[in-house]
Design a protein around this motif. Structure first.
Motif, mmCIF file in Angstrom:
data_model
loop_
_atom_site.group_PDB
_atom_site.id
_atom_site.type_symbol
_atom_site.label_atom_id
_atom_site.label_comp_id
_atom_site.label_asym_id
_atom_site.label_seq_id
_atom_site.Cartn_x
_atom_site.Cartn_y
_atom_site.Cartn_z
ATOM 1 N N TRP A 275 5.785 -5.260 0.719
ATOM 2 C CA TRP A 275 5.843 -6.272 1.731
ATOM 3 C C TRP A 275 7.168 -6.874 1.128
ATOM 4 N N THR A 276 7.903 -6.778 0.080
ATOM 5 C CA THR A 276 9.069 -7.302 -0.036
ATOM 6 C C THR A 276 10.209 -6.880 1.176
ATOM 7 N N THR A 278 9.532 -5.227 3.977
ATOM 8 C CA THR A 278 9.063 -5.141 5.378
ATOM 9 C C THR A 278 8.264 -6.172 5.830
ATOM 10 N N GLY A 279 8.374 -7.415 5.239
ATOM 11 C CA GLY A 279 7.843 -8.556 5.839
ATOM 12 C C GLY A 279 8.668 -9.515 6.576
ATOM 13 N N TRP A 299 2.945 0.938 8.010
ATOM 14 C CA TRP A 299 1.842 0.673 7.192
ATOM 15 C C TRP A 299 0.580 1.300 7.530
ATOM 16 N N GLU A 301 -3.268 0.603 6.830
ATOM 17 C CA GLU A 301 -4.302 -0.373 6.183
ATOM 18 C C GLU A 301 -5.728 0.385 6.148
ATOM 19 N N LEU A 312 1.995 1.908 2.267
ATOM 20 C CA LEU A 312 3.298 1.874 2.854
ATOM 21 C C LEU A 312 3.646 3.294 2.830
ATOM 22 N N TYR A 327 -1.125 -0.323 -2.736
ATOM 23 C CA TYR A 327 -1.414 -1.770 -3.015
ATOM 24 C C TYR A 327 -3.132 -1.607 -3.217
ATOM 25 N N ASP A 332 -0.431 -7.756 -8.156
ATOM 26 C CA ASP A 332 0.835 -7.425 -7.258
ATOM 27 C C ASP A 332 2.033 -7.422 -7.956
#
Length: 392
Positions: A275-276, A278-279, A299, A301, A312, A327, A332
């Motif tokens: 997420w770093t 893609t956030g 993504w 889920e 991802l 994940y 994390d």
């Protein structure tokens, strides 16, 4: 306003004009305010538009107040879905829209159109942009190109009804031969590749303004100035997102086009959280997209894999290499990485992210691009003399 504009439309337009003059960095110039008044936005919208995230149809005859509100809100309005095909029971997706008025006039201001300028627009859409330009410099100096024949015909009719007759060409703007005499070029669709014909068609000192997109993300405006040596260079500017030029679309899906049952990926771990990159930090995503210019991500889920809460996926647009980052839903600090193909894609993402950190985490407006006459694109940081690394 034109003679066929009623009181409700005039009131709605005056309200929008007031909001634009309050919210834009500078109020509309007298020239653009006159164009706004004489080229009413609502006359360029079709009877049915599609509103909201669900693209709910709004018919002017059935819901006139809602339709008029959409016409004069400072929001984009979807004017075509599914490339004009009847979606039936299938998912609707936007294929043409009237851009939010604030971005329309911000871009026209950035284009810095002058009296006598010869202007080319890529992406006619409804025809409103072309109408504003034609009012500003005269119909004879404006050419607009639309790839969709139905949209081109409708825009031509809209323009004629407004008393304007710029040249409307039906065709692919990326392959259009534009000569060597353009002063201004404006795209109303985002691009990933800049046509060499656009660069060579500009007069020295001419300005090109292009919404920008990489497969990683859609963001920003690229303003280029043409030079006598056949190149063009300029900076990115923030805050815009447009539909991608149709000829540059990629219709890719992970399990249909990329991952195969016989693939045996390599496994490792990473400390870079998926997420770093893609956030919500658009600066991070923008920098990664410039460096990994043929890489996209999506993504997944709850992928129905033991111990994996979300995954991802990262892949190349030619579908030859992919990576997946898992994940587990708990910790994390470390993440499992799977990589397959000739390129180690997550390694490239790590390298791109590391470079961005080492140069001070620059924002999109610190970057620029130089484009050669053959279409070669070289992004740079701060000055053209400092090219950025390209992965892959």
């Amino acid at each position: 306003m034109t003679g066929n504009t009623g009181a409700a439309e005039q009131a709605a337009a005056r309200g929008l004009l007031g909001r634009l003059n309050e919210t834009l960095p500078l109020p509309l110039s007298p020239e653009w305010e006159a164009a706004f008044d004489r080229v009413p936005r609502h006359t360029f919208l079709p009877r049915t538009v599609w509103l909201g995230d669900n693209l709910t149809p709004c018919d002017r005859r059935k819901s006139p107040d809602e339709w008029l509100h959409a016409a004069y809100a400072d929001e984009p309005v979807v004017t075509q879905v599914n490339d004009g095909a009847d979606p039936g029971d299938n998912e609707r997706w936007p294929s043409c829209s009237a851009s939010a008025p604030s971005i329309v006039f911000r871009m026209l201001d950035m284009l810095n159109v002058r009296d006598g300028d010869r202007v080319l627009e890529i992406g006619t859409g409804t025809g409103w942009n072309a109408g504003l330009l034609a009012h500003r410099v005269g119909s004879a100096l404006v050419t607009t190109v639309e790839v969709d024949p139905a949209l081109a015909d409708r825009a031509t009719a809209n323009l004629k009804a407004a008393g304007l007759e710029p040249t409307v060409i039906t065709g692919d703007g990326a392959t259009l031969e534009v000569g060597k005499s353009l002063d201004r070029l404006l795209a109303t669709c985002s691009v990933r590749r800049i046509s060499p014909a656009w660069v060579t068609g500009m007069a020295p000192g001419g300005v090109m303004l292009l919404p920008w997109e990489t497969p990683w993300m859609c963001f920003g405006l690229l303003r280029l100035t043409a030079y006598s040596d056949g190149t063009a260079s300029g900076r990115f500017h923030p805050h815009s997102a447009f539909m991608l030029m149709r000829g540059q679309r990629t219709d890719l899906r992970i399990f249909r086009d990329v991952v195969r049952d016989d693939h045996v990926p390599d496994e490792r771990t990473t400390g870079l959280a998926p997420w770093t990159v893609t956030g919500d930090d658009w600066a991070t995503q923008f920098a990664i997209g410039l460096q990994l210019r043929d890489v996209w991500c999506t993504w997944h889920e709850n992928p129905d894999v033991d111990g994996v809460a979300s995954r991802l996926w990262v892949a190349t647009t030619d579908a030859t290499s992919w990576a997946a980052v898992d994940y587990d839903g708990r910790q994390d600090e470390r993440f499992t990485v799977w990589e397959h193909g000739p390129r180690r894609l997550w390694s490239e993402v790590e390298a791109a992210h590391h470079w961005w950190h080492t140069v001070g985490r620059p924002t999109p407006d610190a970057f620029g691009m130089i484009v050669d006459a053959d279409g070669t694109q070289a992004p740079w940081l701060k000055t053209p003399g400092h090219p950025i690394p390209i992965m892959g």
